[in-house]
Enzyme design. Structure first.
Site, PDB file in Angstrom:
ATOM      1  CG  ASP A  78      63.318  -6.763   5.745  1.00 24.84           C
ATOM      2  OD1 ASP A  78      63.966  -7.525   5.021  1.00 24.84           O
ATOM      3  OD2 ASP A  78      63.166  -5.551   5.518  1.00 24.84           O
ATOM      4  N   PRO A  85       0.826  -1.210   0.000  1.00 28.27           N
ATOM      5  CG  PRO A  85      -0.170  -1.168   2.107  1.00 28.27           C
ATOM      6  CD  PRO A  85       0.654  -2.019   1.216  1.00 28.27           C
ATOM      7  CB  THR A 112      57.036   5.028   6.580  1.00 28.39           C
ATOM      8  OG1 THR A 112      58.408   4.938   6.939  1.00 28.39           O
ATOM      9  CG2 THR A 112      56.532   6.434   6.854  1.00 28.39           C
ATOM     10  CB  ALA A 113      58.862   3.511  11.459  1.00 28.49           C
ATOM     11  CE  LYS A 135      69.229  -6.249   4.945  1.00 24.46           C
ATOM     12  NZ  LYS A 135      69.352  -5.175   3.993  1.00 24.46           N
ATOM     13  N   GLY A 142      56.847   0.756  18.134  1.00 28.11           N
ATOM     14  CA  GLY A 142      55.615   1.481  17.823  1.00 28.11           C
ATOM     15  C   GLY A 142      54.546   0.598  17.216  1.00 28.11           C
ATOM     16  N   GLY A 172      59.520  -4.172   6.470  1.00 24.92           N
ATOM     17  CA  GLY A 172      58.897  -3.379   7.522  1.00 24.92           C
ATOM     18  C   GLY A 172      58.589  -1.980   7.010  1.00 24.92           C
ATOM     19  N   GLY A 173      57.506  -1.399   7.497  1.00 28.21           N
ATOM     20  CA  GLY A 173      57.173  -0.025   7.112  1.00 28.21           C
ATOM     21  C   GLY A 173      56.901   0.084   5.631  1.00 28.21           C
ATOM     22  CG  ASP A 174      56.975   2.983   1.778  1.00 27.09           C
ATOM     23  OD1 ASP A 174      55.859   2.811   1.271  1.00 27.09           O
ATOM     24  OD2 ASP A 174      57.990   3.306   1.124  1.00 27.09           O
ATOM     25  CG  MET A 219      67.535   2.505  11.072  1.00 30.96           C
ATOM     26  SD  MET A 219      68.351   1.856   9.623  1.00 30.96           S
ATOM     27  CE  MET A 219      68.233   3.233   8.504  1.00 30.96           C
TER      28      MET A 219
HETATM   29  N1  SAH Z   1      61.279   0.820   5.818  1.00 29.64           N
HETATM   30  C1  SAH Z   1      61.045   1.044   7.231  1.00 29.64           C
HETATM   31  C2  SAH Z   1      62.266   1.568   7.931  1.00 29.64           C
HETATM   32  C3  SAH Z   1      63.399   0.608   7.962  1.00 29.64           C
HETATM   33  S1  SAH Z   1      64.755   1.219   8.863  1.00 29.64           S
HETATM   34  C4  SAH Z   1      59.878   2.008   7.401  1.00 29.64           C
HETATM   35  O1  SAH Z   1      59.413   2.602   6.422  1.00 29.64           O
HETATM   36  O2  SAH Z   1      59.410   2.152   8.528  1.00 29.64           O
HETATM   37  C5  SAH Z   1      64.487   0.508  10.447  1.00 29.64           C
HETATM   38  C6  SAH Z   1      64.160   1.597  11.444  1.00 29.64           C
HETATM   39  O3  SAH Z   1      62.799   1.981  11.315  1.00 29.64           O
HETATM   40  C7  SAH Z   1      64.308   1.172  12.880  1.00 29.64           C
HETATM   41  O4  SAH Z   1      65.625   1.222  13.318  1.00 29.64           O
HETATM   42  C8  SAH Z   1      63.449   2.190  13.577  1.00 29.64           C
HETATM   43  O5  SAH Z   1      64.079   3.447  13.680  1.00 29.64           O
HETATM   44  C9  SAH Z   1      62.317   2.340  12.584  1.00 29.64           C
HETATM   45  N2  SAH Z   1      61.188   1.460  12.920  1.00 29.64           N
HETATM   46  C10 SAH Z   1      60.666   0.496  12.160  1.00 29.64           C
HETATM   47  N3  SAH Z   1      59.621  -0.087  12.767  1.00 29.64           N
HETATM   48  C11 SAH Z   1      59.486   0.528  13.953  1.00 29.64           C
HETATM   49  C12 SAH Z   1      58.567   0.397  15.028  1.00 29.64           C
HETATM   50  N4  SAH Z   1      57.600  -0.517  15.029  1.00 29.64           N
HETATM   51  N5  SAH Z   1      58.714   1.216  16.088  1.00 29.64           N
HETATM   52  C13 SAH Z   1      59.684   2.141  16.106  1.00 29.64           C
HETATM   53  N6  SAH Z   1      60.561   2.311  15.115  1.00 29.64           N
HETATM   54  C14 SAH Z   1      60.465   1.527  14.047  1.00 29.64           C
END
Ligand code: SAH
Length: 495
Positions: free
Chosen positions: A248, A43, A331-332, A270, A412, A301-303, A383
């Protein structure tokens, strides 16, 4: 199996939907998407249903349901809130051998409407037989994240080439090899990039050339800083398709768990002083696996392009003609700032942010310290744990205020995250006192001072230790405890 799965072609076929509310509206939307000829019986109509009726997409009947309407339709959907009507519709449909769906009533339904992942012409339908619709929906969401949007275009391309592929590769094994390459190789990669013309050209070329052993490929993937929730959808998809993962050490277990179960995992981590694979060794592994026809994920790790040596790996792949793709990661600096409550370029404090590394003699000496010491900018230092004393001395010598706030973020985004804050003058001492370990990132600049008020993740930041001669009232119990623990850690660290 409780239900027989089947896909229905409803194009230009009449379907009756009872009900004019939101549920009916969703059913009608699905039916219109496959060009069914829909009649709605209710309806009153929802505004959207009203619009469809006004636009002539849907027919509308307002009078009470009559069983003989079903003689003219292929399917009926009862989406009213009136149990009696729903029952009447189901009974009338059964009598005429017409399939009926009664919304949210599995017992009354002779067909169910599944949860759908649409990559047309590829369609995935999921049903729990009405027993656990929430689970079916959850599964749908998972598949939705896993399957790239370009899959539909890939299926269309394969469909158009199907006859020619069959002619070109009459033997089943060769044909399967061709398809595998088509679905996992450069054609699929080009479609993911939204380049259908180039994809067609690549497919034509593959069809024209003599088949060679499948060439593998490499996806350079950023895994983010640790929290698996920070992976991108693309990273997740690459991990799900990988035959081999070269990762890594920094990549967390939580991220690796999301990868295909039977993918071969190789750690190429490494770490100073420990077993490690050299960069050349990593290049050799990448080439060997790709040449063996594998889909390789190089997980960093990260970018991959931020202090990640991703560039060198791509140069190597390019030089050897191995196809590759890159998936960025968080990235970190970006991740640690977010998880420590530090807005990197808060407009009141900073106009720029620099990603810096100072881990070796050469980078230390080539850095523009005067520029780094300028105010109103944020430094994110990678680093740097072993270099904090040098960093502190050089920045102060080049004029950065000793009172500039810093935040050191260790691990982090992970459950073990620790944040230590203070001022530049206290940096090295403070890191030592709190025994800050790698991986840790330093954020220096006025914005770092916001960590104390904006922190939201993990434990609140540890502050620089209060000098013993300061007023006893200024000491907070938490700091005392932290101090006791960290001087112990510092002693261990120094030993
Ligand atoms: N390609 C990565 C960086 C590699 S160099 C990126 O883009 O994040 C590695 C360094 O990144 C470490 O020595 C530290 O300074 C930083 N890093 C990576 N992961 C981290 C985390 N979870 N907490 C704090 N620092 C971090």
């Amino acid at each position: 199996m409780k239900l027989y799965p089947l896909f229905a072609d409803l194009s230009q076929r009449a379907v009756l939907v009872l009900g004019g509310g939101g549920v009916a509206e969703r059913k009608v939307a699905g039916l219109l998407a496959v060009q069914a000829m829909v009649t709605v019986n209710a309806p009153v109509l929802s505004p959207q249903l009203r619009r469809w009726v006004d636009e002539g997409l849907v027919a509308h009947r307002t009078e009470a349901f009559q069983a003989d309407w079903l003689d003219a339709v292929w399917l009926v959907v009862a989406a009213t809130s009136d149990q009696a009507i729903n029952r009447e519709v189901a009974a009338a449909a059964a009598q005429r051998r017409i399939f009926a769906n009664v919304v949210d009533d599995a017992a009354l339904s002779s067909f169910h409407v599944p949860a759908v992942v649409d990559r047309s012409p590829l369609t995935i339908a999921i049903s729990s037989g009405g027993d656990a619709p929430m689970l079916a929906r959850l599964l749908r969401e998972r598949l939705e994240t896993l399957l790239d949007e370009s899959l539909g275009a890939l299926a269309t391309l394969a469909a158009k080439l199907r006859k020619r592929i069959r002619l070109r590769f009459p033997a089943m094994a060769a044909r399967r090899g061709f398809y595998e390459n088509l679905f996992a190789g450069p054609v699929a990669a080009l479609l993911r990039q939204g380049r259908p013309n180039a994809a067609w050209a690549a497919a034509e070329q593959a069809l024209a050339s003599t088949p060679v052993a499948a060439v593998g490929s490499v996806v350079l993937v950023g895994a983010g800083p640790g929290d698996p929730g920070l992976l991108t959808l693309r990273a997740l998809r690459a991990l799900n398709e990988a035959d081999v993962i070269l990762h890594d050490r920094l990549v967390g277990a939580g991220v690796l768990e999301l990868a295909r179960r039977d993918a071969e995992r190789i750690e190429v981590g490494k770490q100073a002083g420990r077993h490690h694979t050299t960069q050349d060794g990593i290049h050799a592994l990448l080439l060997a696996h790709a040449r063996a026809g594998k889909r390789v994920v190089r997980l960093k790790g990260g970018d991959p392009f931020v202090f990640g040596r991703g560039g060198e790996e791509l140069e190597c792949l390019r030089m050897h003609g191995i196809p590759y793709e890159v998936v960025p990661g968080i990235t970190a600096a970006v991740a640690c700032a977010a998880y420590a409550g530090i807005p990197l370029t808060h407009r009141e404090h900073a106009q720029s942010v620099r990603f810096v590394t100072a881990h070796c003699q050469s980078s230390r000496d080539t850095l523009d310290w005067a520029a780094l010491a300028q105010e109103r900018q944020t430094l994110a230092v990678y680093m740097g744990v072993a270099e904090l004393g040098m960093l502190q001395a050089r920045l102060i010598a080049h004029g950065r205020a000793a009172t500039t706030p810093f935040a050191l973020i260790e691990n982090g985004t992970r459950a073990e995250q620790r944040v230590v804050t203070g001022t530049l003058a206290q940096l090295a001492d403070c890191a030592l006192k709190h025994a800050v370990r790698s991986p840790a990132l330093l954020i220096l600049g006025a914005v770092a001072g916001l960590a104390s008020s904006l922190a939201w993740f993990g434990e609140p930041p540890l502050t620089a230790t209060v000098e013993p001669d300061s007023a006893p009232g200024a000491r907070r119990p938490i700091n005392d405890a932290v101090e006791a623990r960290s001087s112990l850690l510092a002693a261990i660290h120094q030993a």
